[in-house]
Design a protein around this motif. Sequence first.
Motif, short mmCIF file in Angstrom:
data_model
loop_
_atom_site.label_atom_id
_atom_site.label_comp_id
_atom_site.label_asym_id
_atom_site.label_seq_id
_atom_site.Cartn_x
_atom_site.Cartn_y
_atom_site.Cartn_z
N ILE A 131 32.17 -56.84 -14.03
CA ILE A 131 31.17 -55.93 -14.61
C ILE A 131 30.39 -56.67 -15.69
O ILE A 131 30.99 -57.25 -16.61
CB ILE A 131 31.84 -54.69 -15.23
N VAL A 132 29.07 -56.67 -15.57
CA VAL A 132 28.20 -57.27 -16.58
C VAL A 132 27.37 -56.17 -17.22
O VAL A 132 26.69 -55.41 -16.53
CB VAL A 132 27.27 -58.33 -15.97
N ILE A 133 27.43 -56.08 -18.54
CA ILE A 133 26.62 -55.12 -19.29
C ILE A 133 25.72 -55.92 -20.21
O ILE A 133 26.19 -56.54 -21.17
CB ILE A 133 27.50 -54.14 -20.08
N ALA A 134 24.44 -55.93 -19.90
CA ALA A 134 23.48 -56.73 -20.65
C ALA A 134 22.66 -55.83 -21.56
O ALA A 134 21.88 -55.00 -21.10
CB ALA A 134 22.56 -57.49 -19.70
N SER A 135 22.85 -55.99 -22.86
CA SER A 135 22.11 -55.20 -23.84
C SER A 135 20.81 -55.91 -24.17
O SER A 135 20.82 -57.02 -24.71
CB SER A 135 22.96 -55.02 -25.11
N ILE A 136 19.69 -55.29 -23.81
CA ILE A 136 18.37 -55.89 -24.04
C ILE A 136 17.57 -55.01 -24.99
O ILE A 136 17.23 -53.88 -24.67
CB ILE A 136 17.59 -56.06 -22.72
N ASP A 137 17.30 -55.53 -26.18
CA ASP A 137 16.51 -54.79 -27.16
C ASP A 137 15.08 -55.32 -27.14
O ASP A 137 14.83 -56.46 -27.51
CB ASP A 137 17.12 -54.98 -28.55
N LEU A 138 14.16 -54.50 -26.65
CA LEU A 138 12.75 -54.89 -26.55
C LEU A 138 11.96 -54.51 -27.80
O LEU A 138 10.74 -54.60 -27.82
CB LEU A 138 12.12 -54.24 -25.32
N SER A 139 12.65 -54.06 -28.84
CA SER A 139 11.97 -53.67 -30.07
C SER A 139 11.42 -54.89 -30.79
O SER A 139 12.03 -55.95 -30.82
CB SER A 139 12.95 -52.94 -31.00
N CYS A 140 10.24 -54.73 -31.38
CA CYS A 140 9.65 -55.82 -32.14
C CYS A 140 8.59 -55.25 -33.07
O CYS A 140 8.18 -54.10 -32.94
CB CYS A 140 9.07 -56.89 -31.22
N ASP A 141 8.17 -56.09 -34.00
CA ASP A 141 7.25 -55.60 -35.02
C ASP A 141 5.80 -55.90 -34.67
O ASP A 141 5.50 -56.55 -33.68
CB ASP A 141 7.60 -56.20 -36.39
N LEU A 142 4.91 -55.42 -35.50
CA LEU A 142 3.48 -55.56 -35.21
C LEU A 142 2.97 -56.98 -35.37
O LEU A 142 1.92 -57.33 -34.84
CB LEU A 142 2.66 -54.62 -36.10
N PHE A 195 22.18 -52.76 -17.20
CA PHE A 195 21.32 -53.13 -18.32
C PHE A 195 21.28 -51.97 -19.30
O PHE A 195 21.09 -50.81 -18.91
CB PHE A 195 19.91 -53.45 -17.84
N LEU A 196 21.44 -52.29 -20.58
CA LEU A 196 21.34 -51.31 -21.65
C LEU A 196 20.08 -51.64 -22.43
O LEU A 196 20.02 -52.65 -23.12
CB LEU A 196 22.58 -51.40 -22.54
N CYS A 197 19.05 -50.82 -22.28
CA CYS A 197 17.72 -51.17 -22.75
C CYS A 197 17.26 -50.24 -23.87
O CYS A 197 17.25 -49.02 -23.72
CB CYS A 197 16.73 -51.12 -21.59
N THR A 198 16.88 -50.83 -25.01
CA THR A 198 16.26 -50.08 -26.09
C THR A 198 14.88 -50.67 -26.34
O THR A 198 14.67 -51.87 -26.18
CB THR A 198 17.08 -50.15 -27.39
#
Length: 231
Positions: free
Chosen positions: A74-85, A124-127
Motif C-alpha cells: 500500500i502506497v499513500i502519497a500525500s501531495i500538498d499543492l498549496s503555495c503562496d502568491l 493519493f492524499l491531496c490538499t
Amino acid sequence: MPSQRSVLIVDGHSEVSQGITTALQECGDSVAAMYSGPQAPVGPDLTVACDVTDESQIDGALALVEERHGPVGIVIASIDLSCDLMLRDDRFVSVADNRIIGTFRLIRRVVPALRQSGQGRIIFLCTSAQDGLSARQFGSTSEAALRGFVSRMARDEAFHGITCNVVTLNSPLGQRVSVRDSVHPASAWRTRVDASLVAAAAKNVKLLASPDADGVNGEYIGVESRLLMVS
C-alpha cells in the motif's frame, strides 16, 4: 491481502498522514513513512529520510522498507499543492519536482513489485489552496496532471489487481483564510486541518486500503471540513 501489510506513506509529516498512520497501525499494518527535512515524523513503525527528486535515494529508501517490513503493498502519497502568491518560475519548477514529479518517480519504482504480487493499493492524499494568480495556475496545472495520471494508472493497473484512488481535502466554504504575522514570512505557508478532517480522511483511506475495496478504482473522494491556511 494478508492481515499484516507493508504500508508506505510519502510525506509523513502532515497531520492527516499521522492520523492515517494510527488508523492503519490499529489494523495491524506495518507503517513506514518517507520524509524530507531535519526531523522525522512521530508515530510510524519506521521512518526513512528521502529526497524524492533523487532516484538513488528512492531506491535506497524502498530497499530499507522492504528489508524491514517486506514488499510494499500500500502506497499513500500525500501531495500538498498549496503555495503562496509569490510563486516565481524557479519556485514553480522546484515545487512541482518535489510534490508531483517526485511522487511519480516513487510510484514508478513501486509498481513492478505490486504487479508481481497481483495486488496493491495506491492512494493519493491531496490538499490544495493557493493565494495569487500564479499560485492558482500552478495548482490547476498540478491537479490536471494528477487527474490524468490517476485515470490512466487506474485503467492500466486494474488488470494486475492494483487500484489507484485520490482523497482530496476540501473546505466547505470554498475558501481559505490566510493568517500572517511579522515572525513568519509570507512564503512559509502550510495547510492546517482540524481534528474532524483528520478523522474523516483516515476513515476514507482505511476503507480504500482494505481488501473490500477491490472494486473502487480511479475515484476522487472529497473530504469536507474546515481547512485553514496559516503561516
